[in-house]
Design a protein around this motif. Structure first.
Motif, PDB file in Angstrom:
ATOM      1  N   UNK A  54     -23.187  -9.254  10.655  1.00 54.55           N
ATOM      2  CA  UNK A  54     -22.264  -8.383  11.371  1.00 54.55           C
ATOM      3  C   UNK A  54     -21.502  -9.061  12.489  1.00 54.55           C
ATOM      4  N   UNK A  55     -21.709 -10.365  12.688  1.00 52.02           N
ATOM      5  CA  UNK A  55     -20.986 -11.084  13.735  1.00 52.02           C
ATOM      6  C   UNK A  55     -19.523 -11.237  13.335  1.00 52.02           C
ATOM      7  N   UNK A  56     -18.629 -10.849  14.232  1.00 51.19           N
ATOM      8  CA  UNK A  56     -17.204 -10.970  13.966  1.00 51.19           C
ATOM      9  C   UNK A  56     -16.611  -9.782  13.244  1.00 51.19           C
ATOM     10  N   UNK A  57     -17.461  -8.906  12.718  1.00 51.98           N
ATOM     11  CA  UNK A  57     -16.950  -7.740  11.986  1.00 51.98           C
ATOM     12  C   UNK A  57     -16.393  -6.718  12.956  1.00 51.98           C
ATOM     13  N   UNK A  58     -15.194  -6.264  12.702  1.00 53.19           N
ATOM     14  CA  UNK A  58     -14.557  -5.247  13.530  1.00 53.19           C
ATOM     15  C   UNK A  58     -13.561  -4.481  12.679  1.00 53.19           C
ATOM     16  N   UNK A  59     -13.180  -3.332  13.173  1.00 50.19           N
ATOM     17  CA  UNK A  59     -12.212  -2.525  12.431  1.00 50.19           C
ATOM     18  C   UNK A  59     -10.866  -3.238  12.398  1.00 50.19           C
ATOM     19  N   UNK A  60     -10.283  -3.354  11.236  1.00 52.10           N
ATOM     20  CA  UNK A  60      -9.000  -4.032  11.094  1.00 52.10           C
ATOM     21  C   UNK A  60      -7.879  -3.001  11.019  1.00 52.10           C
ATOM     22  N   UNK A  61      -6.770  -3.339  11.640  1.00 50.26           N
ATOM     23  CA  UNK A  61      -5.646  -2.410  11.677  1.00 50.26           C
ATOM     24  C   UNK A  61      -4.777  -2.529  10.438  1.00 50.26           C
ATOM     25  N   UNK A  62      -4.732  -3.690   9.829  1.00 46.96           N
ATOM     26  CA  UNK A  62      -3.876  -3.894   8.666  1.00 46.96           C
ATOM     27  C   UNK A  62      -4.590  -3.501   7.387  1.00 46.96           C
ATOM     28  N   UNK A  63      -3.803  -3.118   6.404  1.00 40.21           N
ATOM     29  CA  UNK A  63      -4.363  -2.768   5.104  1.00 40.21           C
ATOM     30  C   UNK A  63      -4.647  -4.048   4.326  1.00 40.21           C
ATOM     31  N   UNK A  64      -5.656  -4.019   3.451  1.00 44.37           N
ATOM     32  CA  UNK A  64      -5.965  -5.220   2.668  1.00 44.37           C
ATOM     33  C   UNK A  64      -4.834  -5.571   1.715  1.00 44.37           C
ATOM     34  N   UNK A  65      -4.688  -6.869   1.448  1.00 39.29           N
ATOM     35  CA  UNK A  65      -3.678  -7.321   0.505  1.00 39.29           C
ATOM     36  C   UNK A  65      -4.024  -6.848  -0.912  1.00 39.29           C
ATOM     37  N   UNK A  66      -3.018  -6.703  -1.773  1.00 43.90           N
ATOM     38  CA  UNK A  66      -3.286  -6.254  -3.146  1.00 43.90           C
ATOM     39  C   UNK A  66      -4.325  -7.103  -3.876  1.00 43.90           C
ATOM     40  N   UNK A  67      -4.288  -8.426  -3.642  1.00 41.83           N
ATOM     41  CA  UNK A  67      -5.246  -9.295  -4.321  1.00 41.83           C
ATOM     42  C   UNK A  67      -6.672  -8.980  -3.870  1.00 41.83           C
ATOM     43  N   UNK A  68      -6.836  -8.582  -2.610  1.00 40.03           N
ATOM     44  CA  UNK A  68      -8.151  -8.205  -2.109  1.00 40.03           C
ATOM     45  C   UNK A  68      -8.594  -6.896  -2.743  1.00 40.03           C
ATOM     46  N   UNK A  69      -7.652  -5.957  -2.879  1.00 41.43           N
ATOM     47  CA  UNK A  69      -7.970  -4.674  -3.522  1.00 41.43           C
ATOM     48  C   UNK A  69      -8.414  -4.902  -4.964  1.00 41.43           C
ATOM     49  N   UNK A  70      -7.690  -5.791  -5.662  1.00 42.96           N
ATOM     50  CA  UNK A  70      -8.044  -6.093  -7.056  1.00 42.96           C
ATOM     51  C   UNK A  70      -9.418  -6.735  -7.148  1.00 42.96           C
TER      52      UNK A  70
END
Length: 256
Positions: A54-70
């Motif tokens: 959990x180190x470094x994990x935080x809520x991200x403001x940007x949406x994931x890239x399509x390649x990440x979604x895939x």
């Protein structure tokens, strides 16, 4: 096996004779690929456990890239969770990468000033092996101290030593500056837990191995004398003080 070799025989672990880099281009290209692979492996072995913790994990403001979604769909993950995991992994990796660059700059500057340099490849070789195990071990212990509640006293001891060091360097300049957040007081060591003591010992051992590996890197990879190797280690040790002095000078100039 590689990690055991690093701690059982650090000289053999980081050593590489200069003649190895004087062979044909094909051999040097293979050696470069091997070094890159080892460096990437070191980053993964360092960053992956921290990210899972959990180190470094935080809520991200940007949406994931399509390649990440895939990729998340293929793996059966929730895209937002995978995106957060990848960003946290990248953030954790940056610390080791930046540390590696700084070690390279300081070490290579030292061997050049001491006129014992056999070229940057020898320093790169040393730094890849040094950061892959010893620097990663130092960072891992420091991270553990900062996130585990049961070793808070040990963490405060490390922070207190760092605070005293910075105060001492600032005091040498005579500048009227204070640390942001104030000086951290070193707590009584009797309050240390067994795990805290173990982590502090691990930190000290890792630092000693780190410095010894720099020494052996100069001796073996740069064919340096004992005095040159000790000079390089000294340069690495005092480099944090030079950084603090530079920060003090920058603060004075910008505030004047």
């Amino acid at each position: 096996m590689l990690i055991m070799r690093a701690f059982m025989s650090p000289g053999a672990y980081i050593g590489e004779q200069s003649s190895m880099y004087e062979r044909d281009l094909r051999f040097r290209a293979w050696k470069a690929v091997r070094l890159i692979g080892l460096y990437v492996l070191g980053i993964v072995l360092y960053s992956l456990p921290l990210t899972y913790a959990g180190v470094g994990a935080s809520a991200t403001r940007s949406d994931p890239y399509p390649v990440v979604v895939d990729a998340a769909t293929t793996l059966g993950w929730e895209p937002g969770e995978l995106w957060t995991f990848l960003i946290a992994f990248a953030e954790n990796s940056v610390f080791l990468i930046v540390g590696s660059v700084l070690v390279f700059v300081v070490m290579h500057a030292a061997v050049i000033l001491l006129r014992t340099s056999n070229g940057p490849l020898q320093t790169v070789h040393t730094v890849v092996y040094v950061t892959g195990v010893y620097l990663a071990a130092i960072y891992s212990v420091v991270w553990t101290l900062s996130i585990v509640d049961s070793v808070e006293v040990a963490d405060q001891i490390v922070l207190g030593v760092q605070s005293l060091f910075v105060d001492w360097v600032v005091g040498l300049t005579g500048a009227d500056l204070e640390l942001l957040g104030g000086t951290t007081t070193i707590p009584n060591a009797t309050a240390l837990t067994p795990m805290g003591r173990l982590l502090l010992v691990g930190l000290m051992v890792s630092v000693l191995y780190f410095l010894y590996s720099i020494y052996m890197g100069v001796r073996i990879n740069h064919n340096g004398s004992r005095s040159a190797a000790l000079g390089a280690v000294t340069f690495v040790i005092v480099s944090p003080a030079l950084y603090v002095l530079g920060s003090v000078l920058f603060t004075i100039v910008t505030n004047s």
